[in-house]
Design a protein around this motif. Structure first.
Motif, PDB file in Angstrom:
ATOM      1  N   ASP A   1       8.582   1.166 -16.395  1.00 30.57           N
ATOM      2  CA  ASP A   1       7.158   1.477 -16.332  1.00 30.57           C
ATOM      3  C   ASP A   1       6.491   0.640 -15.242  1.00 30.57           C
ATOM      4  O   ASP A   1       6.696  -0.577 -15.176  1.00 30.57           O
ATOM      5  CB  ASP A   1       6.511   1.169 -17.692  1.00 30.57           C
ATOM      6  N   GLY A   2       5.715   1.281 -14.372  1.00 35.70           N
ATOM      7  CA  GLY A   2       5.042   0.577 -13.282  1.00 35.70           C
ATOM      8  C   GLY A   2       5.754   0.655 -11.952  1.00 35.70           C
ATOM      9  O   GLY A   2       5.199   0.263 -10.924  1.00 35.70           O
TER      10      GLY A   2
ATOM     11  N   GLY B   1       5.723   6.158 -15.240  1.00 40.16           N
ATOM     12  CA  GLY B   1       4.781   5.744 -16.273  1.00 40.16           C
ATOM     13  C   GLY B   1       3.430   5.404 -15.679  1.00 40.16           C
ATOM     14  O   GLY B   1       2.922   6.085 -14.788  1.00 40.16           O
ATOM     15  N   GLU B   2       2.827   4.318 -16.160  1.00 37.48           N
ATOM     16  CA  GLU B   2       1.520   3.870 -15.676  1.00 37.48           C
ATOM     17  C   GLU B   2       1.714   2.881 -14.531  1.00 37.48           C
ATOM     18  O   GLU B   2       2.404   1.875 -14.695  1.00 37.48           O
ATOM     19  CB  GLU B   2       0.722   3.212 -16.801  1.00 37.48           C
ATOM     20  N   VAL B   3       1.116   3.181 -13.381  1.00 39.81           N
ATOM     21  CA  VAL B   3       1.246   2.296 -12.226  1.00 39.81           C
ATOM     22  C   VAL B   3      -0.126   1.788 -11.807  1.00 39.81           C
ATOM     23  O   VAL B   3      -1.159   2.357 -12.169  1.00 39.81           O
ATOM     24  CB  VAL B   3       1.932   3.001 -11.030  1.00 39.81           C
ATOM     25  N   ALA B   4      -0.130   0.714 -11.026  1.00 44.34           N
ATOM     26  CA  ALA B   4      -1.375   0.104 -10.563  1.00 44.34           C
ATOM     27  C   ALA B   4      -2.148   1.071  -9.672  1.00 44.34           C
ATOM     28  O   ALA B   4      -1.570   1.908  -8.979  1.00 44.34           O
ATOM     29  CB  ALA B   4      -1.063  -1.182  -9.797  1.00 44.34           C
ATOM     30  N   ASP B   5      -3.467   0.907  -9.677  1.00 45.36           N
ATOM     31  CA  ASP B   5      -4.328   1.784  -8.870  1.00 45.36           C
ATOM     32  C   ASP B   5      -3.970   1.721  -7.393  1.00 45.36           C
ATOM     33  O   ASP B   5      -4.023   2.734  -6.693  1.00 45.36           O
ATOM     34  CB  ASP B   5      -5.799   1.392  -9.064  1.00 45.36           C
TER      35      ASP B   5
ATOM     36  N   LEU C   1       0.367   6.194  -2.627  1.00 42.78           N
ATOM     37  CA  LEU C   1       1.021   7.500  -2.665  1.00 42.78           C
ATOM     38  C   LEU C   1       0.097   8.585  -2.126  1.00 42.78           C
ATOM     39  O   LEU C   1       0.524   9.463  -1.360  1.00 42.78           O
ATOM     40  CB  LEU C   1       1.443   7.832  -4.096  1.00 42.78           C
ATOM     41  N   GLU C   2      -1.167   8.532  -2.495  1.00 43.91           N
ATOM     42  CA  GLU C   2      -2.125   9.539  -2.023  1.00 43.91           C
ATOM     43  C   GLU C   2      -2.289   9.485  -0.503  1.00 43.91           C
ATOM     44  O   GLU C   2      -2.283  10.520   0.175  1.00 43.91           O
ATOM     45  CB  GLU C   2      -3.480   9.310  -2.705  1.00 43.91           C
ATOM     46  N   VAL C   3      -2.428   8.281   0.038  1.00 40.79           N
ATOM     47  CA  VAL C   3      -2.613   8.125   1.485  1.00 40.79           C
ATOM     48  C   VAL C   3      -1.380   8.625   2.231  1.00 40.79           C
ATOM     49  O   VAL C   3      -1.485   9.331   3.246  1.00 40.79           O
ATOM     50  CB  VAL C   3      -2.897   6.649   1.831  1.00 40.79           C
ATOM     51  N   THR C   4      -0.197   8.283   1.731  1.00 37.74           N
ATOM     52  CA  THR C   4       1.037   8.671   2.418  1.00 37.74           C
ATOM     53  C   THR C   4       1.233  10.182   2.388  1.00 37.74           C
ATOM     54  O   THR C   4       1.541  10.800   3.420  1.00 37.74           O
ATOM     55  CB  THR C   4       2.245   7.967   1.782  1.00 37.74           C
TER      56      THR C   4
ATOM     57  N   VAL D   1       5.082   4.492   4.394  1.00 39.83           N
ATOM     58  CA  VAL D   1       3.914   3.623   4.464  1.00 39.83           C
ATOM     59  C   VAL D   1       4.071   2.498   3.444  1.00 39.83           C
ATOM     60  O   VAL D   1       4.419   2.743   2.281  1.00 39.83           O
ATOM     61  CB  VAL D   1       2.617   4.418   4.200  1.00 39.83           C
ATOM     62  N   ASN D   2       3.789   1.273   3.881  1.00 36.17           N
ATOM     63  CA  ASN D   2       3.937   0.093   3.029  1.00 36.17           C
ATOM     64  C   ASN D   2       2.582  -0.499   2.652  1.00 36.17           C
ATOM     65  O   ASN D   2       1.641  -0.439   3.437  1.00 36.17           O
ATOM     66  CB  ASN D   2       4.739  -0.989   3.760  1.00 36.17           C
ATOM     67  N   LEU D   3       2.536  -1.113   1.480  1.00 34.26           N
ATOM     68  CA  LEU D   3       1.315  -1.815   1.067  1.00 34.26           C
ATOM     69  C   LEU D   3       1.038  -3.018   1.954  1.00 34.26           C
ATOM     70  O   LEU D   3      -0.112  -3.383   2.174  1.00 34.26           O
ATOM     71  CB  LEU D   3       1.439  -2.288  -0.382  1.00 34.26           C
TER      72      LEU D   3
END
Length: 279
Positions: free
Chosen positions: A95-96, A121-125, A131-134, A213-215
């Motif tokens: 999870d995460g 599962g539940e991941v950090a905002d 994921l959305e940006v990529t 794309v990386n954080l």
């Protein structure tokens, strides 16, 4: 003084693009099957077995298995792993996590190649945002893949969207590519750079576009297994990919179940709304 050799881009007939569509649909459906299977407790080897069975049961051959000695049907890259993660029985999703799944299939000698990154599962905002940006940057790149455009118009569109969304690391040294009777063909398509360079796109060309794309940092290193590429700072990464054909009517996304219509409509509506608000 020697001129740099321009890449030779394989041209496809309409009939050959239909064969690539068959391969692309098989890849797209396999990835949707895997997306539904991703959950805490499953291993990347479990996902790999599911992918191989689905591809072979539907008349395809996995592109990746045996490719330069790679042992998997999919590349399964978790968290700080960017690409080329090897499926293993000991790699258990928790999870995460986020997992990038890259998949290729061959139908009648023609290839399809695509990738998704899925939350476990539940991941950090900040991961959902990554994921959305990529994924959105991928669609900006695909939308730029029109007949008459230059190859790097796609690269520039990807980079421009990512830069507009915040401080992210755009992976260098890995990128999109030509595709057809082989999985990896000329030319390389970077995920960054100025527009207006490279070959002019023509109907019959097919490419795989794949932003990573990386954080954190864009810097990468390869693990001792000779395949897995990770971020040097240990922060998480995302990877999305589609195969598309250049057509007179616009880009046709061969690995998207709807050939990209929903996303292109969304991008077109966003652009129109932007024009309306500025008028």
């Amino acid at each position: 003084m020697f001129k740099r050799r321009r890449p030779t881009i394989q041209m496809k007939t309409a009939e050959q693009i239909e064969l690539m569509r068959a391969a692309g649909l098989l890849v797209g459906r396999t990835l949707e099957l895997l997306r539904e299977a991703v959950k805490p407790g499953i291993t990347t080897l479990d996902l790999d077995a599911l992918a191989e069975r689905h591809i072979r049961d539907n008349g395809g051959v996995p592109s990746f298995k045996g490719y330069h000695g790679f042992t998997g049907t999919i590349c399964a890259s978790i968290n700080e792993e960017i690409v080329h993660g090897i499926p293993r029985a000991g790699k258990v999703l928790r999870d995460g996590d986020v997992i990038s799944i890259d998949c290729g299939a061959i139908v009648a000698g023609w290839h399809g190649d695509a990738a998704i990154t899925v939350p476990v599962g539940e991941v950090a905002d900040e991961l959902r945002r990554l994921l959305e940006v990529t994924e959105t940057s991928l669609w900006h790149g695909l939308a730029a893949g029109r007949a008459g455009a230059h190859l790097t118009d796609m690269s520039h569109a990807i980079e421009a969207h990512i830069r507009s969304q915040g401080r992210y690391g755009i992976v260098e040294g890995y990128g999109g590519h030509g595709i057809g009777t082989e999985m990896h063909m000329d030319p390389l398509i970077p995920n960054h750079g100025a527009a207006g360079h490279g070959p002019v796109l023509e109907p019959g060309m097919c490419f795989a576009v794949e932003p990573m794309v990386n954080l954190g940092t864009k810097e990468t290193r390869e693990l001792d297994d000779g395949w897995t590429v990770v971020t040097t700072d240990g922060r998480y990464s995302a990877h999305f990919e589609h195969t598309f054909a250049v057509t007179p009517e616009g880009p046709r996304v061969l690995t998207a179940l709807d050939e990209g219509r929903e996303w292109f409509q969304k991008l077109g509506s966003a652009a129109q709304n932007g024009n309306d608000s500025s008028s």
